[in-house]
Structures are given as C-alpha cells and as structure tokens.
Write an enzyme that holds these catalytic residues in place. Sequence first.
Site, short mmCIF file in Angstrom:
data_model
loop_
_atom_site.label_atom_id
_atom_site.label_comp_id
_atom_site.label_asym_id
_atom_site.label_seq_id
_atom_site.Cartn_x
_atom_site.Cartn_y
_atom_site.Cartn_z
N SER A 67 0.56 -1.39 -0.38
CA SER A 67 -0.05 -0.10 0.23
C SER A 67 1.01 0.99 0.00
O SER A 67 2.04 1.61 0.82
CB SER A 67 -0.71 -0.09 0.98
OG SER A 67 -1.46 -1.16 1.36
N1 SAH Z 1 -1.20 -3.86 3.78
C1 SAH Z 1 -0.60 -4.88 3.14
C2 SAH Z 1 -1.68 -4.49 1.99
C3 SAH Z 1 -1.25 -5.85 0.78
S1 SAH Z 1 -2.55 -5.51 -0.83
C4 SAH Z 1 0.76 -4.04 2.42
O1 SAH Z 1 1.05 -3.66 3.17
O2 SAH Z 1 1.64 -4.53 1.67
C5 SAH Z 1 -4.19 -6.15 -0.39
C6 SAH Z 1 -3.86 -7.86 -0.26
O3 SAH Z 1 -4.91 -8.84 0.64
C7 SAH Z 1 -2.99 -8.51 -0.43
O4 SAH Z 1 -1.35 -9.35 -0.34
C8 SAH Z 1 -3.90 -9.93 -0.89
O5 SAH Z 1 -3.93 -11.21 -1.22
C9 SAH Z 1 -4.23 -9.54 0.09
N2 SAH Z 1 -6.29 -10.44 0.65
C10 SAH Z 1 -7.15 -10.10 -0.51
N3 SAH Z 1 -8.35 -10.65 0.07
C11 SAH Z 1 -8.06 -11.25 1.12
C12 SAH Z 1 -8.74 -12.35 2.06
N4 SAH Z 1 -10.26 -12.46 1.71
N5 SAH Z 1 -8.17 -13.01 3.21
C13 SAH Z 1 -6.82 -12.38 3.24
N6 SAH Z 1 -6.53 -11.70 2.95
C14 SAH Z 1 -6.19 -11.43 1.47
#
Ligand code: SAH
Length: 220
Positions: A67
């Site tokens: 993010s």
């Molecule tokens: N907070 C993270 C953002 C990653 S993007 C950072 O700063 O790096 C969002 C993440 O949510 C992705 O890795 C994706 O695989 C995960 N995601 C999407 N749906 C999900 C679910 N149902 N359960 C767990 N993770 C999920």
Amino acid sequence: MRELKDEYIHKGLRKQLVDLLRTKGITDETVLNAIGSIPRHFFLDSAFDRIAYEDRAFPIAADQTISQPYTVAYQTQLLQLKKGEKVLEIGTGSMYQTSVLAAMGVKVYTIERQKQLYDLTKRFPFKTEYPNIHFHFGDGFEGIPEEAPFHKILITAAAPKIPEKLWEQLKVGGKMVIPVDESDSTQRMLRLTKKKDGKEKRESFDEFSFVPMLEGKSQQ
Ligand code: SAH
C-alpha cells in the site's frame, strides 16, 4: 536472502516522507513516528531501494501491491490505536502495514490468503523485530474466531461489503476500518464503531483504490 541495511540515505528519505504525510493531513504523531521508524525498502525488491520512500504503491509478489504510505498512515490514524490492544489485519501482503501496527505497541493478528506471500513473510528476517505479530494463512472473510474479540479490525483490500463474521469478532466499543466498493475501481473508506446494542456507528472518509478482497485461499 539479501542483506537488510538501513543507511543514512534511507533515513533521510524516510524523514522527507514523514514531512510529506504531514502536509497531506496526517496529524497523529504516534503514526508518523511508526512510519519514520520502519525501513520500507526492506519490504520491496532491491530494485526499488531508492524509490521505496516515494508516496506510491508498488508491486510485490503474487500480483499484489504494497500500500501507498499515505494510505497506510490514513488507515492507521483512523484506528485510534492504544498500546496493548488486539488488532486483526486482513491482507498481510508485504507486511509493511503489519509492521507499522506492531511498532505502535499493539498485538497484531494478520491474515493473508496468498500462500506465496504468507511464506515470504514467515521467512522475512525483519519479522523478528516484532514478536507481537501473529501470522495466519487463510481467508480473511472468516477472521480468527478463536482469538476474538478484537479491539480493532483493519482491512487492507477492497471489500465488496462489510464481512459479517469480522463484525461479529469486533469488541463492543471497537472500531473497524474498511474500504468498501463504491464503483468498479474505487472504494469509500469507512470507520464502523460497534455500539453497546451491537449496531454500528458509521463514519465515511475519502475515496481510495485497493486490490480486491477475494474469497477462499490460494495455494500457489
Ligand atoms: N497491507 C498490505 C497491502 C497488501 S494488498 C501491504 O502494505 O503490503 C492486499 C492484500 O490482501 C494482498 O496481499 C491480498 O492477497 C490480500 N487479500 C485479499 N483478499 C484477502 C482475504 N480474503 N483474506 C486475506 N488476505 C486477502
């Protein structure tokens, strides 16, 4: 595994990032301190070493993104964290947001649905800095019932609606920060507070664009 080094150049760039976040309206000093203390370049491929402190999202493994720092700061500020609280995070991704939470002295339970990312974060040397992070591989829509209730719940992917099971796992008086789909490509940031009668107090904030929150888990 590459060596993780936090050098003067990174510290200087990080300070500039914190100043930029201030000008964009982030006022919570505890959040700004956490962002100022975490080497974001550790969470990215070495090719991103010098641009890691730009206020942008970047690609990580499994077609996901780390993010944007502003988004991390914005969501964290809305959570109004207090030391010692139990926080559930959905979407570990690169573990950057997770580390910001952990640096603020809360107990973090984080769930990732992509096996590849879960395995990477499990092996990530920086994680030893934060024994207060608990990693889970699974579907975030299910939450972690055996660890509930949580003081705070943070969703870092675009939710189609408020996940019912997560709402059940929130303490009375607790807060959920969640970007909920408003159109095909944008989400409205919401903060829901659970009232004594179990109903929600809803506050609406700015529009953002996240990768989607998907059902089930991916073994690849
Ligand atoms: N907070 C993270 C953002 C990653 S993007 C950072 O700063 O790096 C969002 C993440 O949510 C992705 O890795 C994706 O695989 C995960 N995601 C999407 N749906 C999900 C679910 N149902 N359960 C767990 N993770 C999920």
